[in-house]
Scaffold this motif. Structure first.
Motif, PDB file in Angstrom:
ATOM      1  N   VAL A   1     -30.718 -15.009  -6.090  1.00 56.52           N
ATOM      2  CA  VAL A   1     -31.508 -13.794  -6.327  1.00 56.52           C
ATOM      3  C   VAL A   1     -32.960 -14.073  -5.943  1.00 56.52           C
ATOM      4  O   VAL A   1     -33.480 -15.153  -6.232  1.00 56.52           O
ATOM      5  CB  VAL A   1     -31.433 -13.365  -7.811  1.00 56.52           C
ATOM      6  N   TRP A   2     -33.601 -13.115  -5.305  1.00 56.34           N
ATOM      7  CA  TRP A   2     -35.016 -13.233  -5.009  1.00 56.34           C
ATOM      8  C   TRP A   2     -35.614 -11.836  -4.863  1.00 56.34           C
ATOM      9  O   TRP A   2     -34.896 -10.852  -4.724  1.00 56.34           O
ATOM     10  CB  TRP A   2     -35.247 -14.056  -3.739  1.00 56.34           C
ATOM     11  N   THR A   3     -36.941 -11.755  -4.907  1.00 51.66           N
ATOM     12  CA  THR A   3     -37.625 -10.478  -4.751  1.00 51.66           C
ATOM     13  C   THR A   3     -38.019 -10.276  -3.296  1.00 51.66           C
ATOM     14  O   THR A   3     -38.242 -11.240  -2.554  1.00 51.66           O
ATOM     15  CB  THR A   3     -38.891 -10.411  -5.628  1.00 51.66           C
ATOM     16  N   VAL A   4     -38.123  -9.024  -2.885  1.00 47.60           N
ATOM     17  CA  VAL A   4     -38.529  -8.704  -1.520  1.00 47.60           C
ATOM     18  C   VAL A   4     -39.968  -9.155  -1.275  1.00 47.60           C
ATOM     19  O   VAL A   4     -40.314  -9.630  -0.191  1.00 47.60           O
ATOM     20  CB  VAL A   4     -38.371  -7.194  -1.252  1.00 47.60           C
ATOM     21  N   LYS A   5     -40.803  -9.047  -2.310  1.00 46.09           N
ATOM     22  CA  LYS A   5     -42.210  -9.441  -2.177  1.00 46.09           C
ATOM     23  C   LYS A   5     -42.329 -10.925  -1.842  1.00 46.09           C
ATOM     24  O   LYS A   5     -41.728 -11.777  -2.505  1.00 46.09           O
ATOM     25  CB  LYS A   5     -42.941  -9.142  -3.492  1.00 46.09           C
ATOM     26  N   ASP A   6     -43.085 -11.255  -0.798  1.00 48.29           N
ATOM     27  CA  ASP A   6     -43.371 -12.634  -0.380  1.00 48.29           C
ATOM     28  C   ASP A   6     -42.108 -13.406   0.016  1.00 48.29           C
ATOM     29  O   ASP A   6     -42.047 -14.630  -0.155  1.00 48.29           O
ATOM     30  CB  ASP A   6     -44.122 -13.402  -1.476  1.00 48.29           C
ATOM     31  N   GLY A   7     -41.107 -12.707   0.517  1.00 48.10           N
ATOM     32  CA  GLY A   7     -39.923 -13.400   1.015  1.00 48.10           C
ATOM     33  C   GLY A   7     -39.135 -14.081  -0.082  1.00 48.10           C
ATOM     34  O   GLY A   7     -39.000 -13.554  -1.186  1.00 48.10           O
ATOM     35  N   GLN A   8     -38.636 -15.300   0.195  1.00 43.12           N
ATOM     36  CA  GLN A   8     -37.787 -16.014  -0.754  1.00 43.12           C
ATOM     37  C   GLN A   8     -38.555 -17.075  -1.538  1.00 43.12           C
ATOM     38  O   GLN A   8     -37.997 -18.103  -1.924  1.00 43.12           O
ATOM     39  CB  GLN A   8     -36.607 -16.658  -0.024  1.00 43.12           C
TER      40      GLN A   8
ATOM     41  N   ALA B   1     -41.994  -7.121 -10.718  1.00 42.59           N
ATOM     42  CA  ALA B   1     -41.221  -5.888 -10.665  1.00 42.59           C
ATOM     43  C   ALA B   1     -40.933  -5.574  -9.197  1.00 42.59           C
ATOM     44  O   ALA B   1     -41.376  -6.285  -8.296  1.00 42.59           O
ATOM     45  CB  ALA B   1     -41.999  -4.754 -11.326  1.00 42.59           C
ATOM     46  N   GLY B   2     -40.168  -4.517  -8.957  1.00 42.72           N
ATOM     47  CA  GLY B   2     -39.870  -4.116  -7.587  1.00 42.72           C
ATOM     48  C   GLY B   2     -38.462  -4.465  -7.173  1.00 42.72           C
ATOM     49  O   GLY B   2     -37.583  -4.690  -8.016  1.00 42.72           O
ATOM     50  N   GLU B   3     -38.226  -4.530  -5.869  1.00 44.12           N
ATOM     51  CA  GLU B   3     -36.874  -4.705  -5.335  1.00 44.12           C
ATOM     52  C   GLU B   3     -36.422  -6.165  -5.414  1.00 44.12           C
ATOM     53  O   GLU B   3     -37.135  -7.071  -4.986  1.00 44.12           O
ATOM     54  CB  GLU B   3     -36.799  -4.225  -3.889  1.00 44.12           C
ATOM     55  N   TYR B   4     -35.230  -6.359  -5.951  1.00 38.79           N
ATOM     56  CA  TYR B   4     -34.595  -7.675  -6.040  1.00 38.79           C
ATOM     57  C   TYR B   4     -33.358  -7.692  -5.138  1.00 38.79           C
ATOM     58  O   TYR B   4     -32.564  -6.741  -5.140  1.00 38.79           O
ATOM     59  CB  TYR B   4     -34.162  -7.969  -7.478  1.00 38.79           C
TER      60      TYR B   4
END
Length: 336
Positions: A46-53, A82-85
């Protein structure tokens, strides 16, 4: 007449996102099928879209009694963003990672007004919230409050990057419920100059856990068995232990304790107890997921309660009873 070739069955599964809130979400894998091969494990990167992986974590899902798999994703493990995961699913089959699929979800921004709580009072939950024995993100849930349920609390605590409500149960035990992130606190890495070189190749003498943070409480992502080797580029001390560190092929930094203290190693023992049987407790005794003093308490047996166990072992300087729960999870209880 020519024989028809048998079509190989492919592994499959359905990724469900459940109990989504500003604190995180559950990944529930249903319709699990390994095709023609057995499934040795289920991994959920799992990772967030912000700042890649930059916040990629490989979570290990636990098998449920109905054959599905589930894992809780806490935003505290992903920089409290927060935001897209992004959520991917892999099965471990024949010792290899097999990609099954992926999805995404959006974690809502926390409601800042929830910080303005009175020091004591009644609180009604707006999302499913885990109940813990310590105000720590890594501490396992012993139960939960669902949306719409309420609790009378007598303390508000800030710890481990979160604001927690705290209350005493009817049995006199103190419990904690996270209601909002505050800031992210990570273990502090400090350079060390031990006899081990600061970089090189290390061969493990025992099973050693691979972690995303140099912290005893950080979940095990995978492990190196005795005799396996790793090329490392850093040596640090953090959380009272010495850690090898390296960058994975995916670019994520990983840590492994090498001082033999951060990972409990179970060893057979020859106690006066039978190897299997029923044990009646003479004092309150903690139930844990690992035979380690540092492992968080999940629940406890009170004086006079009994358990059926199938193993007796020594680890971390203590004697432990061990048993398998109805859901198939192994548990340990310190009796020394």
């Amino acid at each position: 007449m020519a024989k028809l070739a048998q079509q190989e069955s492919k592994p499959s599964g359905t990724i469900n996102i459940e109990n989504l809130s500003n604190l995180g979400f559950d990944v529930h894998i249903t319709n699990v099928s390994g095709g023609d091969k057995a499934i040795q494990g289920v991994s959920v990167p799992v990772w967030t879209v912000k700042d890649g992986q930059d916040d990629l974590v490989w979570h290990q899902a636990d098998r449920q009694s109905d054959g599905s798999y589930k894992v809780r994703i806490n935003v505290g493990d992903h920089k409290s963003e927060a935001g897209e995961y992004i959520v991917h699913l892999y099965y471990v089959q024949d010792g290899k990672m097999v990609g099954i699929g992926g999805t995404s979800t959006t974690v809502p921004v926390q409601n800042a007004t929830r910080h303005n709580l009175p020091a004591s009072g009644s609180y009604t939950f707006t999302a499913r919230s885990g109940i813990k024995t310590q105000p720590l993100v890594a501490n396992p849930d012993v139960s939960y409050y669902d949306a719409g349920m309420s609790v009378n609390y007598d303390k508000v605590v800030n710890n481990d990057g979160y604001t927690w409500l705290s209350y005493l149960s009817y049995s006199g035990n103190r419990f904690y419920v996270a209601i909002t992130p505050t800031s992210v606190t990570k273990p502090v890495e400090q350079p060390v100059q031990p006899s081990t070189p600061s970089s090189g190749t290390y061969t493990f003498k025992e099973r050693s856990s691979i972690k995303a943070e140099p912290s005893v409480a950080s979940p095990e992502l995978a492990y190196y068995a005795a005799g396996m080797s790793v090329n490392y580029d850093r040596l640090v001390t953090a959380d009272g232990h010495t850690w090898l560190s390296y960058l994975s092929r995916g670019g994520s930094r990983r840590y492994i304790s090498i001082d033999g203290k951060a990972t409990a190693v179970a060893q057979p023992t020859s106690p006066s107890l039978a190897a299997t049987g029923t044990y009646t407790f003479t004092q309150p005794s903690s139930i844990k997921t690992q035979p380690s003093v540092a492992s968080p308490e999940l629940a406890y047996y009170d004086k006079g309660m009994s358990v059926r166990y199938d193993k007796v072992l020594t680890a971390d300087g203590h004697t432990w009873l061990s048993y398998v729960t109805y859901s198939g999870a192994r548990r340990y209880v310190d009796i020394s």
